[in-house]
Design a protein around this motif. Structure first.
Motif, PDB file in Angstrom:
ATOM      1  N   LEU A 224       0.799  -1.110   0.043  1.00  0.00           N
ATOM      2  CA  LEU A 224       0.080   0.000  -0.111  1.00  0.00           C
ATOM      3  C   LEU A 224       0.938   1.240   0.083  1.00  0.00           C
ATOM      4  N   THR A 225       1.848   1.173   0.893  1.00  0.00           N
ATOM      5  CA  THR A 225       2.933   2.667   1.167  1.00  0.00           C
ATOM      6  C   THR A 225       4.265   2.029   0.955  1.00  0.00           C
ATOM      7  N   PRO A 226       4.715   1.716  -0.171  1.00  0.00           N
ATOM      8  CA  PRO A 226       6.296   1.276  -0.321  1.00  0.00           C
ATOM      9  C   PRO A 226       7.046   2.495  -0.126  1.00  0.00           C
ATOM     10  N   SER A 227       8.138   2.338   0.219  1.00  0.00           N
ATOM     11  CA  SER A 227       9.046   3.552   0.374  1.00  0.00           C
ATOM     12  C   SER A 227       9.905   3.426  -0.631  1.00  0.00           C
ATOM     13  N   HIS A 228       9.988   2.467  -1.592  1.00  0.00           N
ATOM     14  CA  HIS A 228      10.806   2.606  -2.594  1.00  0.00           C
ATOM     15  C   HIS A 228       9.979   3.137  -3.861  1.00  0.00           C
ATOM     16  N   LEU A 229       8.755   3.206  -4.031  1.00  0.00           N
ATOM     17  CA  LEU A 229       8.122   3.486  -5.145  1.00  0.00           C
ATOM     18  C   LEU A 229       7.008   4.521  -4.773  1.00  0.00           C
ATOM     19  N   GLN A 230       6.849   5.877  -5.444  1.00  0.00           N
ATOM     20  CA  GLN A 230       6.074   6.694  -5.283  1.00  0.00           C
ATOM     21  C   GLN A 230       4.509   6.288  -5.639  1.00  0.00           C
ATOM     22  N   TRP A 231       3.788   5.902  -4.309  1.00  0.00           N
ATOM     23  CA  TRP A 231       2.453   5.186  -4.429  1.00  0.00           C
ATOM     24  C   TRP A 231       1.455   6.141  -4.552  1.00  0.00           C
ATOM     25  N   PHE A 232       1.593   7.575  -4.689  1.00  0.00           N
ATOM     26  CA  PHE A 232       0.426   8.490  -5.016  1.00  0.00           C
ATOM     27  C   PHE A 232       0.887   9.337  -5.908  1.00  0.00           C
ATOM     28  N   THR A 233      -0.049  10.304  -6.819  1.00  0.00           N
ATOM     29  CA  THR A 233       0.075  11.363  -7.214  1.00  0.00           C
ATOM     30  C   THR A 233      -1.291  12.069  -7.196  1.00  0.00           C
ATOM     31  N   PHE A 234      -1.321  13.390  -7.487  1.00  0.00           N
ATOM     32  CA  PHE A 234      -2.442  14.106  -7.342  1.00  0.00           C
ATOM     33  C   PHE A 234      -3.135  14.252  -8.732  1.00  0.00           C
ATOM     34  N   ASP A 235      -4.295  14.031  -8.892  1.00  0.00           N
ATOM     35  CA  ASP A 235      -5.005  14.292 -10.177  1.00  0.00           C
ATOM     36  C   ASP A 235      -6.292  15.190 -10.206  1.00  0.00           C
ATOM     37  N   THR A 236      -6.822  15.524 -11.245  1.00  0.00           N
ATOM     38  CA  THR A 236      -7.905  16.208 -11.395  1.00  0.00           C
ATOM     39  C   THR A 236      -8.998  15.454 -12.106  1.00  0.00           C
ATOM     40  N   PRO A 237      -9.784  14.496 -11.293  1.00  0.00           N
ATOM     41  CA  PRO A 237     -10.514  13.594 -12.179  1.00  0.00           C
ATOM     42  C   PRO A 237     -11.762  14.255 -12.677  1.00  0.00           C
ATOM     43  N   SER A 238     -12.311  15.203 -12.014  1.00  0.00           N
ATOM     44  CA  SER A 238     -13.456  15.966 -12.612  1.00  0.00           C
ATOM     45  C   SER A 238     -13.114  16.832 -13.612  1.00  0.00           C
ATOM     46  N   VAL A 239     -12.079  17.239 -14.038  1.00  0.00           N
ATOM     47  CA  VAL A 239     -11.721  17.909 -15.156  1.00  0.00           C
ATOM     48  C   VAL A 239     -10.924  17.149 -16.125  1.00  0.00           C
ATOM     49  N   PRO A 240     -11.210  17.220 -17.396  1.00  0.00           N
ATOM     50  CA  PRO A 240     -10.492  16.646 -18.474  1.00  0.00           C
ATOM     51  C   PRO A 240      -8.983  17.018 -18.548  1.00  0.00           C
ATOM     52  N   ASP A 241      -8.157  16.188 -18.562  1.00  0.00           N
ATOM     53  CA  ASP A 241      -6.738  16.251 -18.735  1.00  0.00           C
ATOM     54  C   ASP A 241      -6.339  17.436 -19.725  1.00  0.00           C
ATOM     55  N   SER A 242      -7.044  17.490 -20.809  1.00  0.00           N
ATOM     56  CA  SER A 242      -6.360  18.507 -21.932  1.00  0.00           C
ATOM     57  C   SER A 242      -6.689  20.085 -21.420  1.00  0.00           C
ATOM     58  N   LEU A 243      -7.797  20.051 -20.266  1.00  0.00           N
ATOM     59  CA  LEU A 243      -7.984  21.664 -19.872  1.00  0.00           C
ATOM     60  C   LEU A 243      -7.465  22.076 -18.732  1.00  0.00           C
ATOM     61  N   VAL A 244      -6.555  21.104 -18.177  1.00  0.00           N
ATOM     62  CA  VAL A 244      -5.548  21.473 -16.985  1.00  0.00           C
ATOM     63  C   VAL A 244      -4.240  21.867 -17.524  1.00  0.00           C
ATOM     64  N   PRO A 245      -3.830  23.132 -17.160  1.00  0.00           N
ATOM     65  CA  PRO A 245      -2.676  23.761 -17.648  1.00  0.00           C
ATOM     66  C   PRO A 245      -1.540  22.946 -17.227  1.00  0.00           C
ATOM     67  N   ARG A 246      -0.642  23.152 -17.726  1.00  0.00           N
ATOM     68  CA  ARG A 246       0.567  22.147 -17.784  1.00  0.00           C
ATOM     69  C   ARG A 246       1.384  22.787 -16.343  1.00  0.00           C
ATOM     70  N   ASP A 247       1.459  24.148 -16.095  1.00  0.00           N
ATOM     71  CA  ASP A 247       2.251  24.334 -14.971  1.00  0.00           C
ATOM     72  C   ASP A 247       1.280  23.851 -13.752  1.00  0.00           C
ATOM     73  N   ALA A 248      -0.006  23.710 -13.794  1.00  0.00           N
ATOM     74  CA  ALA A 248      -0.792  23.080 -12.728  1.00  0.00           C
ATOM     75  C   ALA A 248      -0.598  21.602 -12.468  1.00  0.00           C
TER      76      ALA A 248
END
Length: 551
Positions: free
Chosen positions: A82-106
Motif C-alpha cells: 500500500l505505501t512502499p518506501s521505494h516507489l511513489q505510491w500516489f499522485t494528485f490528479d484532477t478527475p473531474s476536469v479533462p486532462d486537456s483542460l488542466v494547464p501544464r504548470d498546474a
C-alpha cells in the motif's frame, strides 16, 4: 469540577463500559500472536514493566509460531503493497476536469507536490510506526496513527488497547477518540505548564519535582460541535477538531487546543455490527491457531516419553522402582528381566504431524501468507506472477477498499494540509485556481487492482491489429493517443514524460512538413524532365507544368 471536563470523563467511562465485552476477542488474538502488544487489555493499571512480565509468561505458552509469522507477513505485505518506501505510491490528479483542460504548470505543481510529500513522509519515522500499525490492524482490526509536523512529519502509533472510538458525524470512518494517558509530576508540568495543572499536581511538583507519583489524564480529539457553527475566538479553539486533556482525578481541563484535520487516522478491517469497532483477519484463523497450539503442546509434552521411553517394573524385593534411575551406562539389578520392560505408547505421532501440517496450511491460507511469502521455486514466470496477484487482489479487494477510504485518504489529507501550512509545498500556480484534485494510487496493490483494465486494453489492441490487415479502416475506431495516456495513468508514469496536445500537434505538423519537403525533392528530377519536354509548348505547357509542381 468543570462541566465540560465532567462531560468528557462521563463519556470516557461510558465508552470503557461499552467496549469491555469486546475486549476478549482482541485479548485472545494478541495472546496467541503478540502478547506484549495486547497485555494492556488485562493490565490497564500496571506499569509497562509489569505488563511485559505478564506478557512473557503468555509468550512461553505459544508452542507454534505459524500464527505470529502469518501476521508479520500480512502486515509487511500491506505496508509494502500500500505505501512502499521505494516507489511513489500516489499522485494528485484532477478527475473531474479533462486532462486537456488542466494547464501544464498546474499539472507540474501537483506532481512536484506529490513527490515532495512522498519524500517527506518516508524521510520521517513513518515506516517503523506504520509497521506496528499494520501488526495491530491484522491482529485486532483497528488501531490509530497520530500525525503531526514540527521540523518534519512525526508519526505516533496509538495501540488498540488505549483507543476508545466513536463515529459522531456519521461519515465513513472514526472521527472521535478518547484515551487515557499517564504522566509523572514533572512530565505533566512540562507538557501542560505549571499554571495549567491541578493544584495537587502543582504542590507535588513544588515539593518534589522528581516524584514518581503518576497522574491520569483523559485525552479526547473530536469534532467541534456548536449547533452546526464553527466556534469563534482564538485560532486553536476555533479549528474543526478540538483536543482536550482532562485530569481524571479532579475533572479540570488542563489543555485545550485544536486541529485543522482529524490528526488520528483510525483504519479498520472488518466492522463489528452495532459498534464502531472492528476485528482483524486473524480472528478468522484464531480457532485453527488455538487448535494448532494445543496439538503442538501435547506433542512436546509427550515427546520426552517418546524419546526417553516409559517403563513398567515389578517390585520383587530385589528391584525397587522407587530408587532405580533408568539411563545410559547404568546397571540395574533385577531377579528377572521380565520384571522391567518398556511400556508401548498409546499415542500416534503420525496423526499429530498430519494434523499439524493441515492446520499450519489452513492458517497460512486464511492469513494469505502462503501467497505473500516467497515461493520455494524462487523464480516465477510472468503468467504465474499475474495469477498470484489476481488471487491476492480478489481476496484483499473488500478490505483494501476500506483501507483506502479510512487510511490512505485521511493520511494524505492530513499530511498535505500540514505540509501546505508549513510552506513545504510552495504556492500553487494561479492557473490551478479552485480546480478540485484528489490522490490517485500507484502502489503495487493498486496496480494489481488495475491490471484487468490494462489486460483488456492489450487484448483489444491485439484484436484490432489482426483485423486491420483485413480492413485498415478499423484503426479509425480506436484512439491510440488516449490509450497511451490511460496506460500512463494506470502505470503511474510522471506527467512531464508525456507531451501535451499542443506539443504533439506541433511535432506532427513539423513531421508532415518534412515529409512534404522530402517528397518535393524526390519529384524534382521528374519536374525537370517535364519542363524540358514542355518547353516551347506555350501557355498550355506552362499550366500543365504548374499543375505537376503543385501535385
Amino acid at each position: 469540577m468543570n462541566n465540560k471536563g465532567e462531560e468528557i470523563l462521563n463519556t470516557y467511562n461510558q465508552l470503557v463500559t461499552e467496549r469491555t465485552p469486546l475486549e476478549q476477542f482482541w485479548q485472545d488474538a494478541f495472546d496467541y500472536t503478540y502478547p506484549i502488544r495486547g497485555e494492556q487489555f488485562s493490565s490497564k493499571d500496571t506499569d509497562p514493566y509489569a505488563r511485559a512480565s505478564a506478557a512473557k509468561s503468555k509468550q512461553a505458552k505459544i508452542y507454534d509460531s505459524t500464527g505470529t509469522d502469518s501476521v508479520r507477513l500480512l502486515a509487511s505485505g500491506l505496508l509494502s503493497g500500500l505505501t512502499p518506501s521505494h516507489l511513489q505510491w500516489f499522485t494528485f490528479d484532477t478527475p473531474s476536469v479533462p486532462d486537456s483542460l488542466v494547464p501544464r504548470d498546474a499539472k507540474l505543481w501537483l506532481q512536484q507536490a506529490a513527490e515532495t510529500l512522498f519524500t517527506a513522509i518516508h524521510s520521517s519515522n513513518y515506516n517503523s510506526e506504520a509497521f506496528e500499525l499494520f501488526i495491530d490492524l491484522t491482529v485486532g482490526g483497528l488501531c490509530g496513527l497520530f500525525v503531526d509536523f514540527t521540523e518534519g512529519f512525526r508519526f505516533e502509533q496509538w495501540a488498540l488497547p488505549t483507543l476508545y472510538c466513536q463515529n459522531v458525524l456519521g461519515g465513513q470512518g472514526i472521527d472521535t477518540i478518547y484515551r487515557s494517558v499517564t504522566y509523572k509530576v514533572r512530565e505533566a508540568v512540562e507538557k501542560f505548564g505549571i499554571g495549567n495543572v491541578p493544584e495537587l499536581v502543582k504542590q507535588q511538583y513544588e515539593s518534589d519535582p522528581y516524584a514518581n507519583e503518576v497522574y491520569q489524564f483523559i485525552h479526547t480529539i473530536r469534532p467541534r460541535l456548536n449547533n452546526g457553527k464553527q466556534a469563534k475566538g482564538k485560532l486553536k479553539t476555533s479549528m474543526p477538531w478540538e483536543s482536550i486533556y482532562v485530569c481524571a482525578k479532579t475533572g479540570e481541563i488542563v489543555q485545550e487546543s485544536g486541529f485543522h484535520e482529524m490528526p488520528v487516522i483510525v483504519p479498520r478491517w472488518f466492522g463489528i455490527p452495532g459498534t464502531d469497532y472492528a476485528l482483524g483477519p486473524l480472528n478468522d484463523a484464531l480457532p485453527d491457531v488455538k487448535t494448532l497450539n494445543r496439538i503442538v503442546e501435547m506433542v512436546l509434552t509427550n515427546g520426552e516419553m517418546a524419546i526417553a521411553g516409559t517403563f513398567v517394573a515389578k517390585d520383587d524385593g530385589v528391584f525397587n522402582p522407587n530408587t532405580v534411575k533408568i539411563g545410559p551406562r547404568r546397571v540395574i539389578m533385577v531377579s528377572d528381566t521380565e520384571n522391567i520392560k518398556p511400556l508401548a505408547s498409546g499415542g500416534n505421532f503420525n496423526i499429530a504431524q498430519s494434523e499439524i501440517a493441515r492446520l499450519q496450511a489452513q492458517i497460512k491460507r486464511v492469513m494469505m501468507s502462503d501467497q505473500l511469502a516467497q515461493t520455494e521455486k524462487g523464480m516465477m514466470t510472468a503468467t504465474e506472477i499475474q495469477a498470484r496477484q489476481q488471487i491476492i487482489r480478489q481476496i484483499l479487494g473488500p478490505a483494501l477498499a476500506r483501507l483506502q477510504s479510512e487510511f490512505l485518504e485521511p493520511l494524505l489529507k492530513r499530511c498535505f494540509g500540514l505540509a501546505m501550512r508549513a510552506g513545504a509545498l510552495g504556492q500553487p500556480p494561479s492557473s490551478l485556481g479552485d480546480t478540485p484534485f484528489s490522490p490517485a494510487y500507484h502502489s503495487p496493490i493498486a496496480k494489481a487492482q488495475r491490471f484487468e483494465t490494462i489486460q483488456a486494453m492489450n487484448q483489444l489492441e491485439e484484436a484490432i491489429g489482426g483485423l486491420s490487415k483485413l480492413n485498415p479502416g478499423i484503426l479509425d475506431l480506436y484512439d491510440f493517443d488516449a490509450s497511451v495516456k490511460k496506460r500512463a495513468d494506470l502505470f503511474g508514469v510522471p506527467a512531464e514524460l508525456l507531451k501535451d496536445e499542443r506539443q504533439v500537434a506541433a511535432t506532427r505538423k513539423a513531421a508532415a512538413q518534412q515529409a512534404q519537403a522530402q517528397q518535393a525533392l524526390q519529384q524534382a528530377p521528374q519536374l525537370a524532365a517535364a519542363a524540358k519536354n514542355l518547353n516551347g509548348a506555350g501557355e498550355v505547357g506552362q499550366e500543365a507544368l504548374a499543375q505537376i509542381a503543385n501535385g
